[in-house]
Write a protein that holds these residues in place. Sequence first.
Motif, PDB file in Angstrom:
ATOM      1  N   ASP A   1      10.200   4.793   1.937  1.00 33.43           N
ATOM      2  CA  ASP A   1      10.300   6.213   1.513  1.00 33.43           C
ATOM      3  C   ASP A   1       9.286   5.909   0.100  1.00 33.43           C
ATOM      4  N   CYS A   2       8.106   6.191  -0.620  1.00 40.28           N
ATOM      5  CA  CYS A   2       8.456   6.163  -2.074  1.00 40.28           C
ATOM      6  C   CYS A   2       7.988   7.148  -2.736  1.00 40.28           C
TER       7      CYS A   2
ATOM      8  N   TRP B   1       3.451  27.625  -8.018  1.00 45.37           N
ATOM      9  CA  TRP B   1       2.363  27.168  -9.621  1.00 45.37           C
ATOM     10  C   TRP B   1       3.338  25.471  -9.922  1.00 45.37           C
ATOM     11  N   ASP B   2       4.753  25.509 -10.374  1.00 48.75           N
ATOM     12  CA  ASP B   2       5.540  24.968 -11.059  1.00 48.75           C
ATOM     13  C   ASP B   2       5.713  23.434 -10.130  1.00 48.75           C
ATOM     14  N   GLU B   3       5.706  22.078 -11.021  1.00 47.01           N
ATOM     15  CA  GLU B   3       6.444  20.768 -11.081  1.00 47.01           C
ATOM     16  C   GLU B   3       7.637  20.613 -11.513  1.00 47.01           C
ATOM     17  N   GLY B   4       8.517  22.222 -10.915  1.00 45.15           N
ATOM     18  CA  GLY B   4      10.216  21.909 -10.978  1.00 45.15           C
ATOM     19  C   GLY B   4      10.624  21.037 -10.490  1.00 45.15           C
ATOM     20  N   TYR B   5       9.985  20.274  -9.331  1.00 44.06           N
ATOM     21  CA  TYR B   5      10.535  19.299  -8.355  1.00 44.06           C
ATOM     22  C   TYR B   5      10.752  17.973  -8.995  1.00 44.06           C
ATOM     23  N   ILE B   6       9.211  17.763  -9.681  1.00 45.72           N
ATOM     24  CA  ILE B   6       9.129  16.657 -10.843  1.00 45.72           C
ATOM     25  C   ILE B   6      10.882  16.647 -12.146  1.00 45.72           C
ATOM     26  N   VAL B   7      10.880  17.536 -12.209  1.00 44.96           N
ATOM     27  CA  VAL B   7      11.592  17.958 -14.460  1.00 44.96           C
ATOM     28  C   VAL B   7      11.632  18.895 -14.501  1.00 44.96           C
ATOM     29  N   SER B   8      13.335  19.295 -14.224  1.00 42.33           N
ATOM     30  CA  SER B   8      13.620  20.918 -14.613  1.00 42.33           C
ATOM     31  C   SER B   8      14.495  21.213 -15.956  1.00 42.33           C
TER      32      SER B   8
ATOM     33  N   ARG C   1       7.704  10.528   2.576  1.00 50.15           N
ATOM     34  CA  ARG C   1       8.997  10.873   2.988  1.00 50.15           C
ATOM     35  C   ARG C   1       9.497  12.455   2.822  1.00 50.15           C
ATOM     36  N   ASN C   2       9.184  13.104   1.165  1.00 47.07           N
ATOM     37  CA  ASN C   2       9.924  14.304   1.088  1.00 47.07           C
ATOM     38  C   ASN C   2       8.282  15.280   1.285  1.00 47.07           C
ATOM     39  N   SER C   3       7.361  14.717   1.404  1.00 42.36           N
ATOM     40  CA  SER C   3       6.302  15.351   1.429  1.00 42.36           C
ATOM     41  C   SER C   3       6.439  16.830   1.972  1.00 42.36           C
ATOM     42  N   TYR C   4       5.987  18.047   2.335  1.00 41.68           N
ATOM     43  CA  TYR C   4       6.008  18.983   2.777  1.00 41.68           C
ATOM     44  C   TYR C   4       4.358  18.821   4.210  1.00 41.68           C
ATOM     45  N   PHE C   5       3.290  18.496   3.290  1.00 43.16           N
ATOM     46  CA  PHE C   5       2.418  17.913   4.227  1.00 43.16           C
ATOM     47  C   PHE C   5       2.496  16.587   4.954  1.00 43.16           C
ATOM     48  N   PHE C   6       3.619  15.816   5.332  1.00 43.52           N
ATOM     49  CA  PHE C   6       4.200  14.790   6.085  1.00 43.52           C
ATOM     50  C   PHE C   6       5.529  14.790   6.968  1.00 43.52           C
TER      51      PHE C   6
ATOM     52  N   ALA D   1       0.889  -0.937   0.423  1.00 43.84           N
ATOM     53  CA  ALA D   1      -0.011  -0.162   0.047  1.00 43.84           C
ATOM     54  C   ALA D   1       1.044   0.600   0.610  1.00 43.84           C
ATOM     55  N   VAL D   2       0.198   2.502  -0.548  1.00 44.43           N
ATOM     56  CA  VAL D   2       0.965   3.855  -0.733  1.00 44.43           C
ATOM     57  C   VAL D   2       0.119   4.873   0.729  1.00 44.43           C
ATOM     58  N   VAL D   3       0.618   5.522   1.127  1.00 41.29           N
ATOM     59  CA  VAL D   3       0.575   6.345   1.633  1.00 41.29           C
ATOM     60  C   VAL D   3       0.802   8.137   1.017  1.00 41.29           C
ATOM     61  N   ILE D   4      -0.488   8.285   0.289  1.00 42.19           N
ATOM     62  CA  ILE D   4      -0.509   9.548  -0.276  1.00 42.19           C
ATOM     63  C   ILE D   4      -1.171  10.596   0.087  1.00 42.19           C
ATOM     64  N   SER D   5      -0.225  11.957   0.737  1.00 43.59           N
ATOM     65  CA  SER D   5      -0.396  13.079   1.519  1.00 43.59           C
ATOM     66  C   SER D   5       0.010  14.419   0.177  1.00 43.59           C
ATOM     67  N   ASP D   6       0.814  14.055  -0.662  1.00 45.05           N
ATOM     68  CA  ASP D   6       0.594  15.746  -1.097  1.00 45.05           C
ATOM     69  C   ASP D   6      -0.853  16.087  -1.904  1.00 45.05           C
ATOM     70  N   PRO D   7      -0.884  17.172  -1.567  1.00 44.72           N
ATOM     71  CA  PRO D   7      -2.379  17.671  -2.266  1.00 44.72           C
ATOM     72  C   PRO D   7      -2.109  17.406  -3.662  1.00 44.72           C
ATOM     73  N   GLU D   8      -1.023  17.307  -5.017  1.00 44.98           N
ATOM     74  CA  GLU D   8      -1.035  17.683  -6.347  1.00 44.98           C
ATOM     75  C   GLU D   8      -2.089  16.440  -6.167  1.00 44.98           C
ATOM     76  N   ASN D   9      -0.535  15.515  -5.220  1.00 44.89           N
ATOM     77  CA  ASN D   9      -0.987  13.430  -6.051  1.00 44.89           C
ATOM     78  C   ASN D   9      -2.511  13.386  -5.715  1.00 44.89           C
ATOM     79  N   ILE D  10      -2.349  14.030  -4.400  1.00 43.75           N
ATOM     80  CA  ILE D  10      -4.217  13.035  -4.166  1.00 43.75           C
ATOM     81  C   ILE D  10      -5.412  14.000  -5.134  1.00 43.75           C
ATOM     82  N   MET D  11      -5.203  15.538  -5.765  1.00 42.16           N
ATOM     83  CA  MET D  11      -6.155  15.615  -6.663  1.00 42.16           C
ATOM     84  C   MET D  11      -5.362  14.983  -7.759  1.00 42.16           C
ATOM     85  N   TYR D  12      -4.399  14.679  -8.295  1.00 36.63           N
ATOM     86  CA  TYR D  12      -4.291  14.009  -9.685  1.00 36.63           C
ATOM     87  C   TYR D  12      -4.956  12.371  -9.662  1.00 36.63           C
ATOM     88  N   LEU D  13      -5.189  11.515  -8.230  1.00 32.10           N
ATOM     89  CA  LEU D  13      -5.901  10.696  -8.322  1.00 32.10           C
ATOM     90  C   LEU D  13      -7.015  10.694  -7.896  1.00 32.10           C
ATOM     91  N   THR D  14      -7.567  11.764  -7.424  1.00 30.48           N
ATOM     92  CA  THR D  14      -9.129  11.633  -6.756  1.00 30.48           C
ATOM     93  C   THR D  14     -10.406  12.746  -7.149  1.00 30.48           C
TER      94      THR D  14
END
Length: 420
Positions: free
Chosen positions: A142-143, A323-330, A118-123, A32-45
């Motif tokens: 860590d996932c 507004w950026d996703e630069g932590y994913i790729v820049s 593990r690197n989520s701002y909100f966990f 299982a995974v625990v998703i706490s990043d708000p952008e990721n929760i939005m993307y999935l649901t």
Amino acid sequence: MRQRDDMTFPHDEYVRRMNDLRQRIAYRRLDAVVISDPENIMYLTDYQTTGYSFFQALVVPLEGEPFMITRAMEESNVIHRTWVEVTRPYPDTGDAIQMLVDALTEFGLANKRIGYERNSYFFPAYHQDFIHTRMRNAKLLDCFGIVEQGRIRKSVHEIEIMKRAAIATEAGMTAGIEACMAGASENEIGAAISAGMFRAGGETPAVMPYVTSGPRSMIGHATWEGRVVQPNEHIFLEVGGCYRRYHTAMMRTVVLGELSDSMYKAQEKMKQALDAVHEFVQPGMTVSDADNMIRNIISDNDVGARLATRSGYSIGIAFPPSWDEGYIVSLNQGDSAILEEGMTFHIIPWMWGVDGDKTCGISDTIYITDQGCQSFFDMDRNFVVKPETSSNLVDLGAVNRKPELAATDKPAPKKKTADA
């Protein structure tokens, strides 16, 4: 997983995203995974709220029904916005992380391999310490990035939503350009941009517009602070329009009075860099090569300016503070990540320090196609040059009288262009 027809995307899109995520969960040997990043929760649901400073999480087991942990007040967002059927809300007087632990135990995951961001701002670390202490029989791993692997390439449905955001971006920029004049305050320009975006169907962006004039343009990430624009100054504008939390962004520059030789050269350099992007950027190119191409063009100038940052970053779903996703790729030097079809970038060949005291910008938001790239915008790139005015203030009602601006609308004509 409830099927409904009132969400941002078709039901099949969410089914695909969840199936793709579960393939990655299985590949990582997780239960299982625990998703706490708000952008990721939005993307999935499709879940969104401004109350994401309170702990919230989507738990996705490899098998079985996903469930959400939310503040009790936010459970209505799960019910009314998403396909999620199982929730475990906690009261304001309750313990959010204890609720997560209890729910993981309830659904048979207390002794399983569980991934968490593990690197989520909100966990934060003290929450992570708590769950490690309480779940000694589980293997917590860590996932971070497991959802972003799906987000980085936008689907055709996402590209269409970003085109809606682009309409708001252009409408806001057009209104802001019209509001730029000597005697106007930066606040009035910001108000014009905001009204333009929202009247064109835009929603609250992750970052409000950047508006700086004259010497204030040299302050990184500054925006309006009440300064009154003076004759013969320039105004730097950066606008990020939003629709259903998806963003597109652009920079433009307004010059009051005459366009100096230095500013004209800066304009042409930035246009040259963007032209090169549209000619050469394509799938298979590394982000380092894309950055070097843009950086070499901008660096070859005789006006004292430099590209002080990365030359672009992924953009898409965003909540404040960015507004950026630069932590994913820049687009960064030395990064071997490969451009792929469906990736979206804000390309920023802006110039910091023209003549030592001016920052100006022209930027573009693009999406990678199967053969190259395309812009989300159809707006003139040249600096907008306006005759000097001494004390005319902005009529915000006139600036924003049109209820909606199309993506093809263009700002006022320029005095000096590339052919001048």
